[in-house]
Design an enzyme around this catalytic site. Structure first.
Site, PDB file in Angstrom:
ATOM      1  N   CYS A 159       4.315  -0.112   2.998  1.00 12.20           N
ATOM      2  CA  CYS A 159       3.035  -0.428   2.356  1.00 12.20           C
ATOM      3  C   CYS A 159       3.252  -1.640   1.450  1.00 12.20           C
ATOM      4  O   CYS A 159       3.724  -2.670   1.918  1.00 12.20           O
ATOM      5  CB  CYS A 159       2.486   0.783   1.600  1.00 12.20           C
ATOM      6  SG  CYS A 159       3.593   1.470   0.355  1.00 12.20           S
ATOM      7  N   ARG A 163       2.828   4.605  -0.953  1.00 14.20           N
ATOM      8  CA  ARG A 163       1.881   5.070   0.069  1.00 14.20           C
ATOM      9  C   ARG A 163       2.639   5.366   1.368  1.00 14.20           C
ATOM     10  O   ARG A 163       2.299   6.293   2.103  1.00 14.20           O
ATOM     11  CB  ARG A 163       0.812   4.002   0.328  1.00 14.20           C
ATOM     12  CG  ARG A 163      -0.281   3.941  -0.701  1.00 14.20           C
ATOM     13  CD  ARG A 163      -1.233   2.798  -0.429  1.00 14.20           C
ATOM     14  NE  ARG A 163      -0.767   1.509  -0.895  1.00 14.20           N
ATOM     15  CZ  ARG A 163      -1.363   0.342  -0.682  1.00 14.20           C
ATOM     16  NH1 ARG A 163      -2.467   0.301   0.045  1.00 14.20           N
ATOM     17  NH2 ARG A 163      -0.882  -0.781  -1.172  1.00 14.20           N
TER      18      ARG A 163
END
Lengths: 79, 280
Positions: free
Chosen positions: B237, B242
């Site tokens: 990410c 994430r």
């Protein structure tokens, strides 16, 4: 271990709106004698500002002002 | 309906509410900072600050083994403690902590499905009291970096198309329209994505309430993009949190055998001189 004094979040409200050209979620709720607010940027969903106050309006106003300032700095590039 | 490959790594908010006073359970709220925790957290939960406690603050890296052992010890966590992680942003940083705890070999670590958001939406109790914990002595295992991708491996995988590269950022980050999520600081010099990467934003793995989608839905989501268990997968990410979330989904909910988190992510790739970048 002694049980911690607890409070339950009440009057939880979530709404979506546009702010400084970006979509945001505005969440606010009452915890004890204060209201808490957080604003996230929907995509990808990061919390970008928080606020608190004696009323929902005060908490939201604080969080939205901070969010607006941060969002306004976000640059868009041609793709 | 198929079950998750490892359902034991997920607990519900109701389970946490029932077990928050269990002596062998340690609940930890993990966020990028501790502001949310200070405003109110699950009673009995302690806080970990991702920026200062889970990351090396001098060089860019996870904390080293001895520092990890100190953090666990100060948190009252023993090698046999059941650790429940949750946090805001739908457990992004909690998923990072899960990944890091697996690198150092902690056996029983679980995510609270739905994270902080679901707990609050359900009106469950919060407190501002910080619990007193009794320090322990913790012994971490040698780091298992088979779940971590470094730049050379990612570059090789890109060139040879030998792994599924999954960019879990938003479509606007993927295309290079923006360099960071709206409202957050830009941390790279160039926008775009690693050539050949598929854009499968982390949030597609979740329901509206923040809980994970069913195994069948997750399988359909990733396989539709060609991310299948017969091929190694590398998620990335912007800073690796994430992608920890997606790494968790692929490895523990779908049971893919070879999944890595590229925590260098776009803040590494998007700042490198001379590497290929695809736009849009």
């Amino acid at each position: 271990m002694a049980e911690a004094a607890t409070l339950r979040p009440e009057q939880y409200v979530r709404r979506r709106e546009q702010l400084a050209g970006w979509e945001v979620n505005v969440v606010s709720y009452k915890l004890g004698d204060k209201f808490l607010c957080e604003v996230d940027n929907v995509s990808p969903g990061a919390i970008i500002a928080r606020g608190q106050g004696a009323t929902r309006e005060e908490a939201e106003s604080q969080a939205l002002a901070q969010a607006r300032e941060r969002l306004a700095r976000t640059r868009r590039f041609p793709t | 309906m198929a079950e998750y490959a490892h359902p034991e790594v997920l607990v519900t908010t109701a389970w946490v509410d029932q077990h928050r006073n269990d002596p062998n359970v340690r609940i930890v709220e993990v966020d990028v900072d501790t502001t949310a925790y200070e405003q109110g957290h699950i009673p009995g939960a302690i806080a970990w600050n991702w920026t200062t406690q889970l990351c090396d603050t001098v060089r860019r890296d996870i904390i080293p083994k001895d520092q990890f052992e100190r953090l666990m010890g100060q948190s009252g966590i023993s090698n046999d403690t059941t650790v429940i992680l949750y946090g805001d942003n739908n457990n992004w940083f909690a998923a990072w902590a899960f990944w890091q705890m697996k690198i150092y070999g902690h056996a029983d670590v679980r995510l609270m499905n739905g994270g902080r958001k679901k707990w609050i939406e359900e009106g469950r109790p919060l407190t501002t009291e910080v619990p007193q914990v009794s320090p322990t002595t913790y012994r971490a295992k040698d780091p298992d970096f088979s779940i971590r991708a470094y730049l050379p491996e990612v570059r090789s995988a890109m060139e040879a198309r030998s792994a599924s590269l999954i960019d879990v950022r938003s479509p606007q980050e993927f295309t290079g329209e923006i360099l960071a999520p709206p409202g957050l600081p830009e941390t790279c010099q160039r926008g775009g994505h690693i050539p050949g990467a598929k854009n499968i934003p982390w949030g597609l793995a979740c329901n509206e309430d923040g809980t994970f989608k069913s195994a069948d839905e997750l399988k359909a989501l990733y396989e539709a993009q060609g991310v299948t268990p017969d091929k190694p997968a590398i998620a990335y990410c912007r800073i690796g949190e994430r992608s920890s979330h997606t790494w968790f989904v692929l490895k523990y909910l779908l049971g893919y055998p070879e999944v890595k988190n590229y925590d260098g992510s776009w803040t590494e790739w998007g700042n490198l001189v001379g590497v290929p970048v695809e736009k849009p």
